[in-house]
Design a protein around this motif. Structure first.
Motif, PDB file in Angstrom:
ATOM      1  N   PHE A  21       0.835  -1.202   0.000  1.00 39.61           N
ATOM      2  CA  PHE A  21       0.000   0.000   0.000  1.00 39.61           C
ATOM      3  C   PHE A  21       0.867   1.247   0.000  1.00 39.61           C
ATOM      4  CE2 PHE A  21      -2.490  -3.239   2.376  1.00 39.61           C
ATOM      5  CZ  PHE A  21      -3.533  -3.385   1.462  1.00 39.61           C
ATOM      6  N   SER A  23       1.253   3.436  -2.410  1.00 41.17           N
ATOM      7  CA  SER A  23       0.783   4.519  -3.270  1.00 41.17           C
ATOM      8  C   SER A  23       0.190   5.667  -2.462  1.00 41.17           C
ATOM      9  CB  SER A  23      -0.267   3.996  -4.253  1.00 41.17           C
ATOM     10  OG  SER A  23      -0.864   5.065  -4.955  1.00 41.17           O
ATOM     11  N   LYS A  25      -2.092   7.374  -3.449  1.00 38.91           N
ATOM     12  CA  LYS A  25      -3.538   7.327  -3.691  1.00 38.91           C
ATOM     13  C   LYS A  25      -4.289   6.677  -2.538  1.00 38.91           C
ATOM     14  CE  LYS A  25      -3.082   7.150  -8.726  1.00 38.91           C
ATOM     15  NZ  LYS A  25      -3.317   6.332  -9.958  1.00 38.91           N
ATOM     16  N   GLU A  26      -3.591   5.828  -1.768  1.00 40.36           N
ATOM     17  CA  GLU A  26      -4.258   5.159  -0.645  1.00 40.36           C
ATOM     18  C   GLU A  26      -4.605   6.132   0.482  1.00 40.36           C
ATOM     19  OE1 GLU A  26      -5.539   2.322  -0.472  1.00 40.36           O
ATOM     20  OE2 GLU A  26      -4.616   1.244  -2.149  1.00 40.36           O
ATOM     21  N   ARG A  27      -4.105   7.336   0.418  1.00 42.46           N
ATOM     22  CA  ARG A  27      -4.426   8.325   1.440  1.00 42.46           C
ATOM     23  C   ARG A  27      -5.771   8.985   1.183  1.00 42.46           C
ATOM     24  NH1 ARG A  27       0.257  10.190   4.510  1.00 42.46           N
ATOM     25  NH2 ARG A  27       2.038   8.889   3.959  1.00 42.46           N
ATOM     26  N   LYS A  30     -12.126   6.596  -0.825  1.00 47.75           N
ATOM     27  CA  LYS A  30     -12.828   6.295  -2.082  1.00 47.75           C
ATOM     28  C   LYS A  30     -14.136   5.561  -1.835  1.00 47.75           C
ATOM     29  CE  LYS A  30      -8.567   5.898  -4.800  1.00 47.75           C
ATOM     30  NZ  LYS A  30      -7.609   5.955  -3.677  1.00 47.75           N
ATOM     31  N   LYS A  83      -9.633  -6.002   1.570  1.00 44.39           N
ATOM     32  CA  LYS A  83      -8.473  -5.170   1.241  1.00 44.39           C
ATOM     33  C   LYS A  83      -7.181  -5.789   1.757  1.00 44.39           C
ATOM     34  CE  LYS A  83      -9.796  -1.368  -0.926  1.00 44.39           C
ATOM     35  NZ  LYS A  83      -9.166  -0.885  -2.162  1.00 44.39           N
ATOM     36  N   TRP A 154      -1.412   3.024   4.887  1.00 50.79           N
ATOM     37  CA  TRP A 154      -2.689   3.651   4.540  1.00 50.79           C
ATOM     38  C   TRP A 154      -3.452   2.740   3.588  1.00 50.79           C
ATOM     39  CZ3 TRP A 154      -4.411   8.755   5.767  1.00 50.79           C
ATOM     40  CH2 TRP A 154      -3.511   9.525   6.500  1.00 50.79           C
ATOM     41  N   VAL A 155      -4.743   2.644   3.793  1.00 47.19           N
ATOM     42  CA  VAL A 155      -5.631   1.963   2.842  1.00 47.19           C
ATOM     43  C   VAL A 155      -6.909   2.785   2.736  1.00 47.19           C
ATOM     44  CG1 VAL A 155      -6.989  -0.095   2.325  1.00 47.19           C
ATOM     45  CG2 VAL A 155      -4.752  -0.336   3.388  1.00 47.19           C
ATOM     46  N   GLY A 156      -7.207   3.241   1.508  1.00 50.80           N
ATOM     47  CA  GLY A 156      -8.474   3.925   1.257  1.00 50.80           C
ATOM     48  C   GLY A 156      -8.757   5.090   2.174  1.00 50.80           C
ATOM     49  N   CYS A 197      -6.808  11.737   7.903  1.00 51.51           N
ATOM     50  CA  CYS A 197      -7.295  10.397   7.585  1.00 51.51           C
ATOM     51  C   CYS A 197      -8.780  10.305   7.934  1.00 51.51           C
ATOM     52  CB  CYS A 197      -6.515   9.328   8.352  1.00 51.51           C
ATOM     53  SG  CYS A 197      -6.359   9.656  10.125  1.00 51.51           S
TER      54      CYS A 197
END
Length: 313
Positions: A21, A23, A25-27, A30, A83, A154-156, A197
């Motif tokens: 994770f 990226s 983008k995971e911050r 979504k 995830k 971080w995830v999503g 977050c």
């Protein structure tokens, strides 16, 4: 599979984060997602517990192999995929330096290699993994075998912190490592406090408490003074929940809006709960979780009310 690829299955955490994770983008939030929490596969404990010799027993673990295989089978069936799958410590029963540790570890890794490669494995260290009183040597062994003993990812849009709770239990033989862990944790909590977050969540092996912040000290919780200090830190940083294992029974409670979730074991049960896994759904507003027996999850999957939460915007 090459040696590097094979190692990658387990050496997920490096540099205090997860490559799975990495990226930016995971911050970003979504939408709702879910993950699976398991704890205490602890290969070897069932035989040791049955014979009443938990210090020296544990020379068989066929039952735990079958249970771990059943857990992986249940996870791989899930659609949509979780995830990630987080395993909250006590991977094997044999303590560092004890007989059968190498064999138990190899058998568990063989089972975990069958987890769907699209479902990252998140490994948390427990007392049987680094020792009740960890040393620099036992920590280094864990890192070589499984990856970092503490890290964040971080995830999503959600910040997850993985702690080494043995530093909170007894760090008398590795004070410098504990100091590094505490400094890192303070930095992570500052990040959480900034509220960039959607939620912040902690994984650790030993629970802060089993049912109440004021309960008596026990083998299965942290000391009263320390648990209060940690819980207040977590609340002030906006941590929403702490997920743990160690107790081999389901338990938990709430303190100042902090949810303490104690999940029973994939392996040996010390109470009336069943071998199982916890499904955790993360929505924009809340974190909802439910414990399933391995049989339930294999045969029926996740119930509709939880799946409906994944459809919310």
């Amino acid at each position: 599979m090459s040696a590097a690829e094979e190692a990658g299955v387990f050496h997920r955490a490096r540099g205090r984060t997860l490559d799975s994770f990495s990226s930016e983008k995971e911050r970003e939030w979504k939408g709702p997602f879910y993950f699976i929490q398991g704890a205490d596969p602890q290969f070897g404990l069932m035989k040791a517990w049955a014979t009443g010799d938990c210090d020296n027993g544990g020379d068989e673990w066929e039952q735990e192999i079958l249970l771990a295989e059943q857990a992986v089978q249940a996870i791989n069936k899930l659609n949509p995929k979780p995830k990630f799958f987080v395993l909250c410590g006590d991977l094997v029963h044999a303590m560092p330096g004890r007989p059968w540790r190498k064999e138990q570890t190899e058998d568990l890794q063989r089972v975990l290699r069958t987890v769907d490669r699209d479902i990252p494995l998140v490994v948390v260290s427990g007392n049987h993994d680094v020792g009740n009183v960890p040393t620099p040597e036992t920590i280094a062994e864990f890192q070589r075998t499984w990856g970092d003993d503490y890290f964040s990812f971080w995830v999503g849009g959600v910040l997850f912190l993985v702690l080494n709770s043995q530093f909170l239990y007894d760090a008398s033989r590795c004070p410098a490592l504990k100091q590094e862990h505490d400094h890192w944790l303070d930095q992570q909590l500052r990040t959480a406090r900034q509220r960039t977050c959607r939620h912040a969540v902690v994984f650790q092996h030993i629970p802060l408490f089993l049912r109440s912040i004021d309960e008596d000290d026990d083998y299965f919780n942290l000391t009263k003074a320390l648990r209060k200090e940690m819980a207040d830190k977590f609340v002030e940083a906006g941590i929403k929940a702490v997920f743990s294992g160690h107790y081999h029974r389901n338990a938990g409670g709430t303190y100042r809006n902090l949810d303490m979730v104690v999940s029973s074991a994939i392996g040996c049960q010390l109470g009336k709960d069943t071998h199982g896994l916890r499904v955790v759904v993360v929505t924009a507003e809340k974190i909802v979780h439910r414990y399933y027996s391995l049989d339930e999850l294999n045969e029926k999957g996740i119930e509709d009310d939880l799946m409906d939460l994944l459809k919310e915007n």
